[in-house]
Design a protein around this motif. Structure first.
Motif, PDB file in Angstrom:
ATOM      1  N   GLN A 275      18.105  19.361  93.214  1.00 27.06           N
ATOM      2  CA  GLN A 275      16.613  19.257  93.591  1.00 27.06           C
ATOM      3  C   GLN A 275      16.502  18.005  94.520  1.00 27.06           C
ATOM      4  OE1 GLN A 275      13.514  20.735  90.568  1.00 27.06           O
ATOM      5  NE2 GLN A 275      15.058  19.700  89.434  1.00 27.06           N
ATOM      6  N   SER A 276      17.496  17.866  95.422  1.00 27.15           N
ATOM      7  CA  SER A 276      17.738  16.730  96.203  1.00 27.15           C
ATOM      8  C   SER A 276      18.448  17.094  97.463  1.00 27.15           C
ATOM      9  CB  SER A 276      18.251  15.461  95.521  1.00 27.15           C
ATOM     10  OG  SER A 276      19.760  15.622  95.766  1.00 27.15           O
ATOM     11  N   PRO A 277      18.327  16.202  98.355  1.00 30.40           N
ATOM     12  CA  PRO A 277      19.106  16.452  99.660  1.00 30.40           C
ATOM     13  C   PRO A 277      20.374  16.604  99.443  1.00 30.40           C
ATOM     14  CG  PRO A 277      17.484  14.718  99.967  1.00 30.40           C
ATOM     15  CD  PRO A 277      17.864  14.923  98.745  1.00 30.40           C
ATOM     16  N   TYR A 278      21.166  16.286  98.490  1.00 27.40           N
ATOM     17  CA  TYR A 278      22.656  15.800  98.276  1.00 27.40           C
ATOM     18  C   TYR A 278      23.209  17.265  97.952  1.00 27.40           C
ATOM     19  CZ  TYR A 278      21.591  10.850  98.450  1.00 27.40           C
ATOM     20  OH  TYR A 278      20.927   9.728  99.119  1.00 27.40           O
ATOM     21  N   ILE A 279      22.584  18.344  97.625  1.00 26.08           N
ATOM     22  CA  ILE A 279      23.087  19.604  97.294  1.00 26.08           C
ATOM     23  C   ILE A 279      23.329  20.276  98.610  1.00 26.08           C
ATOM     24  CG2 ILE A 279      20.750  20.672  97.481  1.00 26.08           C
ATOM     25  CD1 ILE A 279      23.742  21.793  95.466  1.00 26.08           C
ATOM     26  N   ASP A 280      22.908  20.022  99.639  1.00 24.27           N
ATOM     27  CA  ASP A 280      23.333  20.249 100.943  1.00 24.27           C
ATOM     28  C   ASP A 280      24.324  19.515 101.539  1.00 24.27           C
ATOM     29  OD1 ASP A 280      21.115  22.349 101.177  1.00 24.27           O
ATOM     30  OD2 ASP A 280      19.828  21.357 102.695  1.00 24.27           O
ATOM     31  N   GLU A 281      24.360  18.326 101.275  1.00 22.36           N
ATOM     32  CA  GLU A 281      25.621  17.466 101.646  1.00 22.36           C
ATOM     33  C   GLU A 281      26.789  17.850 101.003  1.00 22.36           C
ATOM     34  OE1 GLU A 281      27.223  13.054 101.124  1.00 22.36           O
ATOM     35  OE2 GLU A 281      25.076  13.194 101.735  1.00 22.36           O
ATOM     36  N   SER A 308      24.601  28.954 103.060  1.00 19.46           N
ATOM     37  CA  SER A 308      23.109  28.994 102.522  1.00 19.46           C
ATOM     38  C   SER A 308      22.681  27.500 101.997  1.00 19.46           C
ATOM     39  CB  SER A 308      22.566  30.207 101.951  1.00 19.46           C
ATOM     40  OG  SER A 308      21.323  29.565 101.205  1.00 19.46           O
ATOM     41  N   LEU A 309      21.826  26.966 102.658  1.00 19.48           N
ATOM     42  CA  LEU A 309      21.393  25.558 102.350  1.00 19.48           C
ATOM     43  C   LEU A 309      20.211  25.496 101.546  1.00 19.48           C
ATOM     44  CD1 LEU A 309      22.409  24.032 106.085  1.00 19.48           C
ATOM     45  CD2 LEU A 309      23.892  23.757 103.828  1.00 19.48           C
ATOM     46  N   SER A 310      20.332  24.934 100.285  1.00 21.09           N
ATOM     47  CA  SER A 310      19.172  25.351  99.268  1.00 21.09           C
ATOM     48  C   SER A 310      17.981  23.943  99.120  1.00 21.09           C
ATOM     49  CB  SER A 310      19.805  25.415  97.961  1.00 21.09           C
ATOM     50  OG  SER A 310      20.726  26.489  97.933  1.00 21.09           O
ATOM     51  N   ALA A 311      18.469  22.912  99.588  1.00 23.98           N
ATOM     52  CA  ALA A 311      17.490  21.847  99.403  1.00 23.98           C
ATOM     53  C   ALA A 311      16.232  21.988  99.846  1.00 23.98           C
ATOM     54  CB  ALA A 311      18.177  20.391 100.008  1.00 23.98           C
TER      55      ALA A 311
END
Length: 567
Positions: A275-281, A308-311
């Motif tokens: 649930q943060s931008p770091y999942i996309d990183e 697929s980018l989830s953030a």
């Protein structure tokens, strides 16, 4: 020589043969030299080395109208941008939204009405990428996952049919996003496990994770894996649109900067990263590992990398699309996409690949934000529906009408996806007819001023108009709800944060950009849909599709207005 041959009346046989030879030779030169010249000067028709598909989960198109400096700026400035792109189906959730992108079919034919649905025959609640085959058990997880529920193939499958040496890889923070993009015959599909924080796969694709994926995860993602450089907290600015701490935001991870990331136990850390931008990183970091380790785009065949980018989705649900958190996330994603494009440039050349960029759905604004702006459309004063009274009223009336005095009304109706399903067994046990129960529940639902329509199968199949057509594209016989509930615009279920899933413009307006190999940059106002992406890419790289599709071909190198319909 030719002139002397033609003028000579008496020739020796030697001279005669020499003359004939010269005439034939010169004639052939004159006849075929233009063809030889054409063959030499005809421009080559190289193919791209790699097709890259990027889907941002929950990215409404208008959110890209802000100022960006890196990846978004390149895509929007150098790409072919369809400003009016939309979803072509009504139930705007993640699984069908991803499934349409590379299949060329609406969810009605794919067989996926929503993220989950009740199977009419078995009465079971099914997840859209569930597989009952034990061989599909996750590698590093405890669920069974595969694309078998999908009834159709994808671009990656078509590419492999055309050239078995083509490589197809797909990955995401979400299993349902990665799997539906990857198709039936992907070489590998990876997704994030929210319990362990590791990227995993399924026995459907492989028996064990490759060494480089295991190394990426590390023995402990925080200690020696990809999370080792992640901060303890996600800190961000106050935002340019509204204050950081705003009414209606979800406080699960705090409603102001800094939100926890790598603090706490392993299970908590995985959920916080997700649930943060770091999942996309992390997802893009693994995507680059796949790109380099699998040598995608380096062979003689065209390869596919789907990401697929989830953030944006996880953050949007918590704080809303105009929040400081959502704004900071898109700025970070802009930088990450700039890095990805630069890596592709360096490895393959700027014309060595083609990118399709889109979203699976949009999102509603926080109703509290809409109310402040003075444009809240929902009849409820705060835009949020009280679910408990609605549920109690529904079951109480079913009890009095159908199961009184000793029957339990709850087995008769269950909730899934976007609607209600009625148990045929329960209806029979109480000596009722399905039609009478459905009609009664429909009347109960539509008596509420926040319900625009409770769609039945008959209404979906036989009604006309834009909304009915969207519903038809989402309806799957035997899998869709018996009553699909459409709330009025801006009305949403209770709780904090926001959501999506409706047929309204804010949920269906998505970005659609093509960029790279032989794509003519242009800003277009003509209609386009996400279901057009698979057919368009197939046509652009010269891959045949197996059958007539729902999507249309958008001609990426031609002036607007010359799109071909292959339906």
């Amino acid at each position: 020589m030719i002139r002397s041959c033609l003028l000579s009346d008496q020739l020796s046989w030697v001279i005669a043969l020499r003359c004939v030879s010269v005439i034939i030779t010169m004639s052939l030169v004159l006849v075929f030299s233009p063809l030889r010249l054409m063959a030499v000067t005809k421009p080559s028709q190289p193919q791209p080395k790699l097709v890259v598909v990027i889907v941002v989960d929950q990215l409404r198109a208008d959110l890209l109208q802000r100022q960006y400096q890196h990846g978004f700026a390149r895509l929007m400035g150098e790409g072919r941008v369809y400003e009016k792109a939309q979803l072509g189906h009504a139930i705007s959730t993640t699984c069908p939204g991803h499934a349409v992108v590379l299949t060329g079919f609406h969810p009605s034919k794919i067989g996926i009405p929503s993220n989950s649905f009740i199977d009419e025959q078995s009465g079971e609640l099914l997840y859209c990428v569930f597989d009952d085959d034990p061989g599909a058990l996750e590698i590093g997880g405890d669920e069974q996952r595969s694309p078998r529920i999908m009834r159709v193939s994808t671009l990656g499958d078509w590419m492999k049919t055309s050239d078995p040496n083509s490589k197809v890889f797909s990955l995401s923070g979400k299993d349902r996003a990665a799997i539906t993009l990857g198709g039936q015959h992907a070489d590998a599909v990876y997704w994030f496990n929210r319990k362990t924080g590791r990227f995993i796969s399924s026995g459907y694709y492989m028996t064990e994770l490759p060494d480089y994926v295991a190394k990426f995860n590390g023995s402990d993602p925080v200690a020696d894996g990809y999370m080792k450089d992640f901060p303890e907290r996600w800190r961000h600015g106050s935002g340019s649109l509204r204050e950081d701490d705003f009414t209606g935001e979800d406080d699960e991870l705090g409603i102001s900067s800094g939100h926890p990331v790598t603090l706490g136990e392993a299970s908590s850390i995985a959920a916080q990263v997700f649930q943060s931008p770091y999942i996309d990183e992390a997802t893009l970091g693994l995507a680059l590992e796949v790109f380099h380790e699998e040598q995608l785009g380096r062979g003689d065949s065209i390869d596919l990398l789907a990401i697929s980018l989830s953030a944006a989705d996880t953050i949007g649900h918590l704080y809303g699309p105009n929040s400081a958190e959502a704004e900071d996330n898109l700025n970070r994603l802009d930088t990450l996409l700039g890095t990805l494009l630069a890596e592709l440039d360096q490895a393959l050349g700027k014309q060595g690949y083609i990118v399709a960029f889109t979203a699976d759905h949009g999102v509603a604004d926080l109703p509290e934000w809409k109310k402040r702006q003075g444009n809240l459309q929902c009849s409820k004063n705060d835009g949020r529906i009280e679910l408990l009274p609605l549920t109690f009223q529904l079951y109480w009336n079913i009890y009095w009408k159908f199961t009184f005095p000793f029957g339990d009304p709850r087995p008769m109706v269950s909730f899934s996806g976007a609607g209600l399903s009625i148990s045929r067994d329960s209806v029979r046990q109480h000596n009722q007819t399905f039609e009478s129960v459905r009609a009664y529940i429909e009347s109960l639902l539509e008596a509420n001023d926040f319900v625009a329509n409770a769609w039945t199968k008959t209404e979906i199949e036989h009604n006309a108009g834009p909304e009915a057509e969207l519903m038809q594209h989402s309806y799957v016989a035997g899998r869709s709800a018996d009553l699909t509930v459409q709330f009025h615009e801006d009305c949403m279920l209770p709780g904090a944060g926001t959501t999506h899933g409706s047929l309204y413009h804010y949920d269906r307006h998505i970005p659609l950009v093509f960029f790279g190999w032989k794509v003519k940059p242009e800003l277009l106002q003509q209609p386009a849909m996400s279901v057009d992406i698979g057919p368009t890419l197939a046509n652009h790289i010269g891959i045949e599709v197996p059958q007539v599709l729902d999507g249309s071909v958008l001609l990426l190198a031609e002036p607007a207005g010359r799109e071909a319909d292959i339906r």
